[in-house]
Write a protein that holds these residues in place. Structure first.
Motif, PDB file in Angstrom:
ATOM      1  N   ASN A   1      19.942   6.820   4.990  1.00 61.31           N
ATOM      2  CA  ASN A   1      18.777   6.109   4.467  1.00 61.31           C
ATOM      3  C   ASN A   1      17.467   6.770   4.887  1.00 61.31           C
ATOM      4  N   HIS A   2      16.444   6.541   4.073  1.00 62.33           N
ATOM      5  CA  HIS A   2      15.101   7.047   4.356  1.00 62.33           C
ATOM      6  C   HIS A   2      14.591   6.523   5.705  1.00 62.33           C
ATOM      7  N   ALA A   3      13.801   7.337   6.373  1.00 61.54           N
ATOM      8  CA  ALA A   3      13.281   6.995   7.702  1.00 61.54           C
ATOM      9  C   ALA A   3      12.586   5.627   7.709  1.00 61.54           C
ATOM     10  N   SER A   4      11.911   5.290   6.618  1.00 64.16           N
ATOM     11  CA  SER A   4      11.175   4.020   6.601  1.00 64.16           C
ATOM     12  C   SER A   4      12.124   2.825   6.637  1.00 64.16           C
ATOM     13  N   LEU A   5      13.309   2.953   6.047  1.00 68.41           N
ATOM     14  CA  LEU A   5      14.294   1.869   6.130  1.00 68.41           C
ATOM     15  C   LEU A   5      14.853   1.779   7.548  1.00 68.41           C
TER      16      LEU A   5
ATOM     17  N   LEU B   1      14.518  -5.505  -4.490  1.00 64.25           N
ATOM     18  CA  LEU B   1      14.316  -4.166  -5.042  1.00 64.25           C
ATOM     19  C   LEU B   1      12.949  -3.656  -4.603  1.00 64.25           C
ATOM     20  N   MET B   2      12.942  -2.484  -3.979  1.00 65.51           N
ATOM     21  CA  MET B   2      11.676  -1.847  -3.593  1.00 65.51           C
ATOM     22  C   MET B   2      11.504  -0.601  -4.450  1.00 65.51           C
ATOM     23  N   GLY B   3      10.317  -0.409  -4.984  1.00 66.38           N
ATOM     24  CA  GLY B   3      10.034   0.801  -5.761  1.00 66.38           C
ATOM     25  C   GLY B   3       8.706   1.387  -5.329  1.00 66.38           C
ATOM     26  N   THR B   4       8.545   2.687  -5.519  1.00 69.63           N
ATOM     27  CA  THR B   4       7.278   3.310  -5.144  1.00 69.63           C
ATOM     28  C   THR B   4       6.528   3.757  -6.401  1.00 69.63           C
ATOM     29  N   LEU B   5       5.234   3.885  -6.271  1.00 68.25           N
ATOM     30  CA  LEU B   5       4.383   4.267  -7.400  1.00 68.25           C
ATOM     31  C   LEU B   5       3.845   5.691  -7.241  1.00 68.25           C
ATOM     32  N   GLY B   6       4.152   6.336  -6.131  1.00 64.03           N
ATOM     33  CA  GLY B   6       3.616   7.672  -5.849  1.00 64.03           C
ATOM     34  C   GLY B   6       4.559   8.804  -6.211  1.00 64.03           C
ATOM     35  N   LYS B   7       5.724   8.484  -6.729  1.00 59.72           N
ATOM     36  CA  LYS B   7       6.674   9.551  -7.068  1.00 59.72           C
ATOM     37  C   LYS B   7       6.732   9.688  -8.595  1.00 59.72           C
ATOM     38  N   ALA B   8       7.787   9.174  -9.240  1.00 61.08           N
ATOM     39  CA  ALA B   8       7.866   9.366 -10.694  1.00 61.08           C
ATOM     40  C   ALA B   8       6.633   8.821 -11.402  1.00 61.08           C
TER      41      ALA B   8
ATOM     42  N   PHE C   1       0.122   5.857  -6.723  1.00 56.67           N
ATOM     43  CA  PHE C   1       0.132   5.624  -5.277  1.00 56.67           C
ATOM     44  C   PHE C   1       0.473   4.163  -5.030  1.00 56.67           C
ATOM     45  N   GLY C   2       1.194   3.908  -3.949  1.00 57.38           N
ATOM     46  CA  GLY C   2       1.511   2.532  -3.596  1.00 57.38           C
ATOM     47  C   GLY C   2       2.980   2.233  -3.819  1.00 57.38           C
ATOM     48  N   ALA C   3       3.328   0.956  -3.707  1.00 55.27           N
ATOM     49  CA  ALA C   3       4.723   0.555  -3.831  1.00 55.27           C
ATOM     50  C   ALA C   3       4.775  -0.923  -4.179  1.00 55.27           C
TER      51      ALA C   3
ATOM     52  N   ASP D   1      14.466   2.101  -4.317  1.00 55.28           N
ATOM     53  CA  ASP D   1      14.694   2.998  -5.461  1.00 55.28           C
ATOM     54  C   ASP D   1      13.534   3.963  -5.681  1.00 55.28           C
ATOM     55  N   ALA D   2      12.991   4.467  -4.577  1.00 53.02           N
ATOM     56  CA  ALA D   2      11.845   5.375  -4.641  1.00 53.02           C
ATOM     57  C   ALA D   2      12.100   6.564  -5.571  1.00 53.02           C
ATOM     58  N   HIS D   3      13.339   7.055  -5.622  1.00 50.66           N
ATOM     59  CA  HIS D   3      13.622   8.262  -6.418  1.00 50.66           C
ATOM     60  C   HIS D   3      14.388   7.959  -7.700  1.00 50.66           C
TER      61      HIS D   3
ATOM     62  N   SER E   1       0.812  -1.220   0.000  1.00 51.15           N
ATOM     63  CA  SER E   1       0.000   0.000   0.000  1.00 51.15           C
ATOM     64  C   SER E   1       0.838   1.259   0.000  1.00 51.15           C
ATOM     65  N   SER E   2       2.076   1.181   0.481  1.00 57.37           N
ATOM     66  CA  SER E   2       2.968   2.343   0.413  1.00 57.37           C
ATOM     67  C   SER E   2       4.402   1.859   0.552  1.00 57.37           C
ATOM     68  N   GLY E   3       5.316   2.723   0.189  1.00 55.95           N
ATOM     69  CA  GLY E   3       6.731   2.401   0.308  1.00 55.95           C
ATOM     70  C   GLY E   3       7.134   2.173   1.760  1.00 55.95           C
ATOM     71  N   TYR E   4       6.556   2.976   2.621  1.00 62.74           N
ATOM     72  CA  TYR E   4       6.859   2.850   4.047  1.00 62.74           C
ATOM     73  C   TYR E   4       6.478   1.450   4.527  1.00 62.74           C
ATOM     74  N   LEU E   5       5.281   1.028   4.146  1.00 56.61           N
ATOM     75  CA  LEU E   5       4.827  -0.304   4.570  1.00 56.61           C
ATOM     76  C   LEU E   5       5.647  -1.407   3.920  1.00 56.61           C
ATOM     77  N   ALA E   6       6.040  -1.211   2.672  1.00 54.34           N
ATOM     78  CA  ALA E   6       6.855  -2.227   1.989  1.00 54.34           C
ATOM     79  C   ALA E   6       8.167  -2.434   2.733  1.00 54.34           C
ATOM     80  N   ASN E   7       8.825  -1.321   3.093  1.00 58.01           N
ATOM     81  CA  ASN E   7      10.114  -1.453   3.779  1.00 58.01           C
ATOM     82  C   ASN E   7       9.961  -2.161   5.125  1.00 58.01           C
ATOM     83  N   LEU E   8       8.936  -1.789   5.879  1.00 58.50           N
ATOM     84  CA  LEU E   8       8.710  -2.467   7.163  1.00 58.50           C
ATOM     85  C   LEU E   8       8.454  -3.957   6.920  1.00 58.50           C
TER      86      LEU E   8
HETATM   87  C1  LIG Z   1       8.958   8.308  -0.235  1.00 59.14           C
HETATM   88  C2  LIG Z   1       9.908   7.241   0.154  1.00 59.14           C
HETATM   89  C3  LIG Z   1       9.469   6.066   0.746  1.00 59.14           C
HETATM   90  C4  LIG Z   1       8.041   5.877   1.171  1.00 59.14           C
HETATM   91  O1  LIG Z   1       7.228   5.660   0.075  1.00 59.14           O
HETATM   92  P1  LIG Z   1       5.670   5.981   0.237  1.00 59.14           P
HETATM   93  O2  LIG Z   1       5.027   5.219  -0.869  1.00 59.14           O
HETATM   94  O3  LIG Z   1       5.556   7.456   0.100  1.00 59.14           O
HETATM   95  O4  LIG Z   1       5.270   5.488   1.586  1.00 59.14           O
HETATM   96  C5  LIG Z   1      10.381   5.074   0.992  1.00 59.14           C
HETATM   97  N1  LIG Z   1      11.679   5.238   0.700  1.00 59.14           N
HETATM   98  C6  LIG Z   1      12.152   6.359   0.153  1.00 59.14           C
HETATM   99  C7  LIG Z   1      13.608   6.484  -0.153  1.00 59.14           C
HETATM  100  C8  LIG Z   1      11.283   7.409  -0.128  1.00 59.14           C
HETATM  101  O5  LIG Z   1      11.735   8.544  -0.638  1.00 59.14           O
END
Ligand SMILES: *Cc1c(COP(=O)(O)O)cnc(C)c1O
Length: 395
Positions: free
Chosen positions: A140-144, A240-247, A251-253, A212-214, A114-121
């Protein structure tokens, strides 16, 4: 009852004191209210401004094809998914998106979160526990970082982008060792030295996981991200983790990897199992975004041209640029108040570039996190540079 009231009042008083401290240190955060879709120009708090503070790197967040996909998705599936993926929430749209993401990343399988944060956890909790070792880049990002703490493994941070420091830490004995790194660092814009990290991990029998969120959508000739940029394969970066809410503007990951990895996440990742699946319509939007991100290579080319233009102009102005070849082009300002002041001066010129302060970045490294997108024009980048020349005067 009376005693409960007292406890509630005491809590509010304590919280009020803490909030006051944040304000006094210029660390209090406020939300801006956006009234328009994401884009190069948005209306925020009632004011039209040039937007240099989104992660909509390919300019897809408001793309009509994504909006159409959502409409069709709602017509086909309704709004709510109604349940978790493992119950009845996993629609044909989710499933198709997973297959397309697996193909896109050239990996056997992909799994939506559902989100990158949740994927990393979820990844950390599924793969690690007591007796294991989690090694993290300091930036590293707070979620990692949170994922490392949550999973119960021993956590260590190594110096930023330093594969040698990592190799030293990898000599510790542990049952399983996982190296976690952003592909592109979210607040600095620099790339992790992934080939060197992969080498260090391989030498020590450790697993490398890249967030690779960014990078996804942006880096590499076909937008496959940091791994394409460095020409790295599954054996070198198994997770490999990627997010769908950035580029990708949706929404999601997702996580992409081997059959065994994905099946393990389905069985063990608590943030996958115990949460409602995202709406199927959003999966349809992500599918549309994935098609556009691959078909429109001009978006990446235009973005790279804007990055070069901004860096050339900023260098001429003597602005404190960081070493970054990505759309994240921060200006390092140091003290929190200074970052706020420059950001405010830009706002007076109709430019939105949000100040990033501790604890998001280390103390003394407050900055403007300027981000460029394929939705910007060269003229708008020049307007940003003009506004920066004004805002940085005397600072
Ligand atoms: C934004 C981000 C996340 C979290 O992704 P969300 O889908 O916004 O929860 C995780 N890791 C990195 C490096 C990010 O920039």
């Amino acid at each position: 009852m009376r005693r409960n009231m007292d406890a509630a009042q005491r809590l509010d008083r304590a919280l009020g004191d803490e909030l006051e401290t944040l304000k006094n240190r210029a660390l209090y955060r406020l939300r801006r209210i956006t009234q328009t879709p994401q884009g190069a120009v948005i209306v925020v708090d009632g004011n039209r401004c040039l937007n240099f503070s989104s992660n909509d790197y390919l300019g897809l967040a408001a793309h009509p094809q994504l909006a159409d996909a959502v409409h069709r998705g709602v017509a086909d599936y309704g709004v709510g998914s109604g349940a978790a993926h493992l119950v009845t929430g996993h629609s044909r749209a989710h499933h198709a998106l997973e297959e397309e993401l697996a193909a896109f990343t050239a990996r056997p399988r992909a799994l939506l979160f559902s989100s990158g944060y949740l994927a990393n956890l979820g990844i950390a909790v599924a793969l690690l526990g007591r007796g294991d070792l989690a090694l993290q880049d300091r930036l590293n990002h707070a979620s990692l970082l949170d994922a490392g703490l949550l999973c119960g493994a021993r956590c260590r941070r190594y110096a930023h982008a330093d594969a040698y420091a990592l190799a030293l830490q990898l000599t510790r004995p542990a049952r399983r060792k996982l190296v976690l790194s952003d592909g592109v660092f979210s607040m600095d814009g620099d790339l992790a030295p992934l080939p060197q990290l992969a080498m260090a991990a391989q030498t020590a029998g450790a697993i490398l996981m890249v967030d690779d969120a960014h990078g996804l959508g942006v880096l590499g000739a076909s937008g496959r991200g940091s791994l394409e940029h460095f020409n790295l394969e599954l054996a070198q970066v198994p997770v490999l983790m990627g997010t769908l809410g950035k580029a990708f503007g949706a929404f999601g990951a997702f996580v992409a990897g081997s059959e065994a990895l994905i099946e393990t996440l389905i069985q063990r990742a608590r943030t996958y199992i115990y949460t409602t699946a995202p709406p199927a319509a959003l999966a349809e939007a992500a599918r549309a975004a994935l098609r556009l991100a691959q078909a429109d290579s001009w978006r990446r080319q235009h973005l790279q041209a804007l990055i070069r233009r901004f860096r050339a102009g900023a260098t001429q102005l003597g602005l404190p640029l960081l070493e970054s070849m990505t759309p994240i082009q921060p200006l390092l300002l140091g003290e929190t108040q200074k970052a706020l002041t420059v950001s405010e001066k830009l706002r007076q010129r109709g430019v939105l570039a949000v100040a990033i302060r501790p604890p998001t970045v280390p103390a003394g490294t407050a900055r403007l996190r300027i981000t460029l997108t394929a939705g910007h024009s060269e003229i708008q980048v020049d307007q940003l540079l003009d506004a920066l020349a004004f805002a940085m005067q005397g600072s």
